[in-house]
Design a protein around this motif. Sequence first.
Motif, PDB file in Angstrom:
ATOM      1  N   LEU A  69       0.701  -1.038   0.125  1.00  0.00           N
ATOM      2  CA  LEU A  69      -0.082  -0.142   0.065  1.00  0.00           C
ATOM      3  C   LEU A  69       0.826   1.336  -0.076  1.00  0.00           C
ATOM      4  CD1 LEU A  69      -2.639  -1.027   2.813  1.00  0.00           C
ATOM      5  CD2 LEU A  69      -2.710  -1.062   0.311  1.00  0.00           C
ATOM      6  N   MET A  70       0.357   2.314  -0.570  1.00  0.00           N
ATOM      7  CA  MET A  70       1.062   3.696  -0.488  1.00  0.00           C
ATOM      8  C   MET A  70       0.196   4.238   0.603  1.00  0.00           C
ATOM      9  SD  MET A  70       3.150   3.442  -2.799  1.00  0.00           S
ATOM     10  CE  MET A  70       3.740   5.263  -2.836  1.00  0.00           C
ATOM     11  N   LEU A  71       0.972   4.772   1.570  1.00  0.00           N
ATOM     12  CA  LEU A  71       0.234   5.405   3.007  1.00  0.00           C
ATOM     13  C   LEU A  71       0.654   6.820   2.874  1.00  0.00           C
ATOM     14  CD1 LEU A  71       0.479   2.435   5.249  1.00  0.00           C
ATOM     15  CD2 LEU A  71      -1.283   3.079   3.912  1.00  0.00           C
ATOM     16  N   SER A  72      -0.019   7.436   3.514  1.00  0.00           N
ATOM     17  CA  SER A  72       0.228   8.983   3.640  1.00  0.00           C
ATOM     18  C   SER A  72       1.170   8.818   5.057  1.00  0.00           C
ATOM     19  CB  SER A  72      -0.761   9.952   3.716  1.00  0.00           C
ATOM     20  OG  SER A  72      -1.649   9.679   4.970  1.00  0.00           O
ATOM     21  N   ARG A  73       1.841   9.880   5.437  1.00  0.00           N
ATOM     22  CA  ARG A  73       2.378  10.159   6.904  1.00  0.00           C
ATOM     23  C   ARG A  73       1.223   9.810   7.936  1.00  0.00           C
ATOM     24  NH1 ARG A  73       7.206  11.385   8.867  1.00  0.00           N
ATOM     25  NH2 ARG A  73       7.391  12.230  11.074  1.00  0.00           N
ATOM     26  N   ASP A  74       0.141  10.639   7.951  1.00  0.00           N
ATOM     27  CA  ASP A  74      -0.926  10.421   8.680  1.00  0.00           C
ATOM     28  C   ASP A  74      -1.414   9.233   8.784  1.00  0.00           C
ATOM     29  OD1 ASP A  74      -0.898  13.060   9.487  1.00  0.00           O
ATOM     30  OD2 ASP A  74      -2.505  13.857   8.430  1.00  0.00           O
ATOM     31  N   GLU A  75      -1.664   8.383   7.597  1.00  0.00           N
ATOM     32  CA  GLU A  75      -2.059   6.777   7.871  1.00  0.00           C
ATOM     33  C   GLU A  75      -1.324   6.156   8.415  1.00  0.00           C
ATOM     34  OE1 GLU A  75      -4.824   7.121   3.806  1.00  0.00           O
ATOM     35  OE2 GLU A  75      -2.613   6.531   3.543  1.00  0.00           O
ATOM     36  N   VAL A  76       0.004   6.205   8.285  1.00  0.00           N
ATOM     37  CA  VAL A  76       1.273   5.537   8.876  1.00  0.00           C
ATOM     38  C   VAL A  76       1.128   5.600  10.318  1.00  0.00           C
ATOM     39  CG1 VAL A  76       3.647   5.244   9.257  1.00  0.00           C
ATOM     40  CG2 VAL A  76       2.691   5.236   6.757  1.00  0.00           C
ATOM     41  N   GLU A  77       1.108   7.030  10.867  1.00  0.00           N
ATOM     42  CA  GLU A  77       1.104   7.443  12.344  1.00  0.00           C
ATOM     43  C   GLU A  77      -0.237   6.684  13.191  1.00  0.00           C
ATOM     44  OE1 GLU A  77       1.396  11.408  12.802  1.00  0.00           O
ATOM     45  OE2 GLU A  77       3.587  11.444  12.551  1.00  0.00           O
ATOM     46  N   ALA A  78      -1.449   6.842  12.335  1.00  0.00           N
ATOM     47  CA  ALA A  78      -2.716   6.116  12.767  1.00  0.00           C
ATOM     48  C   ALA A  78      -2.432   4.622  12.998  1.00  0.00           C
ATOM     49  CB  ALA A  78      -3.713   6.580  11.944  1.00  0.00           C
ATOM     50  N   MET A  79      -1.679   3.984  11.963  1.00  0.00           N
ATOM     51  CA  MET A  79      -1.820   2.573  12.066  1.00  0.00           C
ATOM     52  C   MET A  79      -0.548   2.169  13.139  1.00  0.00           C
ATOM     53  SD  MET A  79      -0.260   0.232   9.003  1.00  0.00           S
ATOM     54  CE  MET A  79       1.239   1.126   8.946  1.00  0.00           C
ATOM     55  N   MET A  80       0.438   2.986  13.141  1.00  0.00           N
ATOM     56  CA  MET A  80       1.296   2.679  14.302  1.00  0.00           C
ATOM     57  C   MET A  80       0.846   2.930  15.703  1.00  0.00           C
ATOM     58  SD  MET A  80       4.124   1.560  12.611  1.00  0.00           S
ATOM     59  CE  MET A  80       5.524   1.788  13.734  1.00  0.00           C
ATOM     60  N   LEU A  81       0.079   3.701  15.785  1.00  0.00           N
ATOM     61  CA  LEU A  81      -0.418   4.348  17.017  1.00  0.00           C
ATOM     62  C   LEU A  81      -1.550   3.090  17.513  1.00  0.00           C
ATOM     63  CD1 LEU A  81      -0.507   6.139  19.404  1.00  0.00           C
ATOM     64  CD2 LEU A  81      -2.261   7.347  18.343  1.00  0.00           C
ATOM     65  N   GLY A  82      -2.208   2.708  16.512  1.00  0.00           N
ATOM     66  CA  GLY A  82      -3.169   1.701  16.775  1.00  0.00           C
ATOM     67  C   GLY A  82      -2.611   0.233  17.253  1.00  0.00           C
ATOM     68  N   ILE A  83      -1.454  -0.005  16.661  1.00  0.00           N
ATOM     69  CA  ILE A  83      -0.959  -1.300  17.127  1.00  0.00           C
ATOM     70  C   ILE A  83       0.045  -1.046  18.119  1.00  0.00           C
ATOM     71  CG2 ILE A  83       1.143  -2.650  16.256  1.00  0.00           C
ATOM     72  CD1 ILE A  83       0.677  -2.279  13.285  1.00  0.00           C
ATOM     73  N   ARG A  84       0.295   0.007  18.478  1.00  0.00           N
ATOM     74  CA  ARG A  84       1.133   0.307  19.898  1.00  0.00           C
ATOM     75  C   ARG A  84      -0.117   0.079  20.927  1.00  0.00           C
ATOM     76  NH1 ARG A  84       5.215   5.168  18.969  1.00  0.00           N
ATOM     77  NH2 ARG A  84       6.761   4.075  17.650  1.00  0.00           N
ATOM     78  N   TRP A  85      -1.278   0.549  20.631  1.00  0.00           N
ATOM     79  CA  TRP A  85      -2.376   0.660  21.750  1.00  0.00           C
ATOM     80  C   TRP A  85      -2.674  -0.839  21.988  1.00  0.00           C
ATOM     81  CZ3 TRP A  85      -7.141  -1.251  22.913  1.00  0.00           C
ATOM     82  CH2 TRP A  85      -8.002  -0.403  24.037  1.00  0.00           C
ATOM     83  N   VAL A  86      -2.724  -1.627  20.940  1.00  0.00           N
ATOM     84  CA  VAL A  86      -3.225  -3.114  20.911  1.00  0.00           C
ATOM     85  C   VAL A  86      -2.232  -3.924  21.504  1.00  0.00           C
ATOM     86  CG1 VAL A  86      -3.938  -5.126  19.856  1.00  0.00           C
ATOM     87  CG2 VAL A  86      -4.878  -3.198  18.797  1.00  0.00           C
ATOM     88  N   SER A  87      -0.868  -3.402  21.452  1.00  0.00           N
ATOM     89  CA  SER A  87       0.321  -4.230  22.074  1.00  0.00           C
ATOM     90  C   SER A  87       0.327  -3.896  23.718  1.00  0.00           C
ATOM     91  CB  SER A  87       1.515  -3.727  21.659  1.00  0.00           C
ATOM     92  OG  SER A  87       1.739  -4.018  20.244  1.00  0.00           O
ATOM     93  N   ASN A  88      -0.335  -2.799  24.005  1.00  0.00           N
ATOM     94  CA  ASN A  88      -0.442  -2.625  25.336  1.00  0.00           C
ATOM     95  C   ASN A  88      -1.861  -2.893  26.359  1.00  0.00           C
ATOM     96  OD1 ASN A  88       2.101  -1.532  25.319  1.00  0.00           O
ATOM     97  ND2 ASN A  88       1.676   0.462  26.061  1.00  0.00           N
ATOM     98  N   TYR A  89      -2.976  -2.865  25.282  1.00  0.00           N
ATOM     99  CA  TYR A  89      -4.295  -2.681  25.928  1.00  0.00           C
ATOM    100  C   TYR A  89      -5.023  -4.299  25.411  1.00  0.00           C
ATOM    101  CZ  TYR A  89      -3.290   1.415  28.459  1.00  0.00           C
ATOM    102  OH  TYR A  89      -2.802   2.366  28.904  1.00  0.00           O
ATOM    103  N   GLY A  90      -4.508  -4.919  24.364  1.00  0.00           N
ATOM    104  CA  GLY A  90      -5.050  -6.116  23.941  1.00  0.00           C
ATOM    105  C   GLY A  90      -4.702  -7.106  24.852  1.00  0.00           C
ATOM    106  N   ASP A  91      -5.492  -8.109  24.961  1.00  0.00           N
ATOM    107  CA  ASP A  91      -5.118  -9.343  25.930  1.00  0.00           C
ATOM    108  C   ASP A  91      -4.125 -10.148  25.110  1.00  0.00           C
ATOM    109  OD1 ASP A  91      -6.582 -11.933  24.093  1.00  0.00           O
ATOM    110  OD2 ASP A  91      -7.694 -10.517  23.894  1.00  0.00           O
TER     111      ASP A  91
END
Length: 226
Positions: A69-91
């Motif tokens: 995929l071709m992702l914008s900087r905002d899209e990459v930041e949103a994706m990375m933040l989401g993954i970091r959130w799941v890493s901390n708050y997902g089971d």
Amino acid sequence: MRTERLFHLLQILRGYSCPVKGQVLADRLNISIRTLYRDIATLQAQGADIQGEPGLGYILKPGFFLPPLMLSRDEVEAMMLGIRWVSNYGDSPLAKAAGEALAKISAVLPKETLLSASELPLRVGPPASEEFSSEDLSILRQAIRQERKIEIEYQTGDEEKIQHTIWPFAIGYFTDCRILVGWCENSESYRYFQTNKLLSIHILPVAYSGRYSQLFRKWKLQQTST
């Protein structure tokens, strides 16, 4: 660009419900048959479930494969933040899956994008306790996917233990708790259960009525109308 051509090839394959000849695909992409074979091999190596062989045709089986995929900087930041959130708050299993997904995504991101993503200044705070991060809700997710009833033993606020038969259809992940949402046969109503108060969970050998997506829509409609 080759990346765009690979993406276009996937889009073409998604439009066929039966095997399509390689020459047909090559003609639609305006490439040689040898180039087509290389492109298919590349997509297969990246995880696309393309089945077939020269002379017989190819078909793309349904799955969760994502093309480059071709992702914008905002899209990459949103994706990375989401993954970091799941890493901390997902089971626990979801947190592990988030790390594995990040590794796969990082493998296809351009180098300059990957560098900026690793230096992302948006952070997620740590969970409140080790018990929170070690919780495993795999059995609940399995029941929801299979649309099966479950029997639970639940500890109420006054330490009473109650059994319920639930039609589970959603799990809410919050920074301080996780909530199972389901239709309760005992009370004939939608109920919420804190997952850390579930003393036992058993998947029953019977499916509940309807789809979990339908239950979710009905529950959501009820929330907006009250």
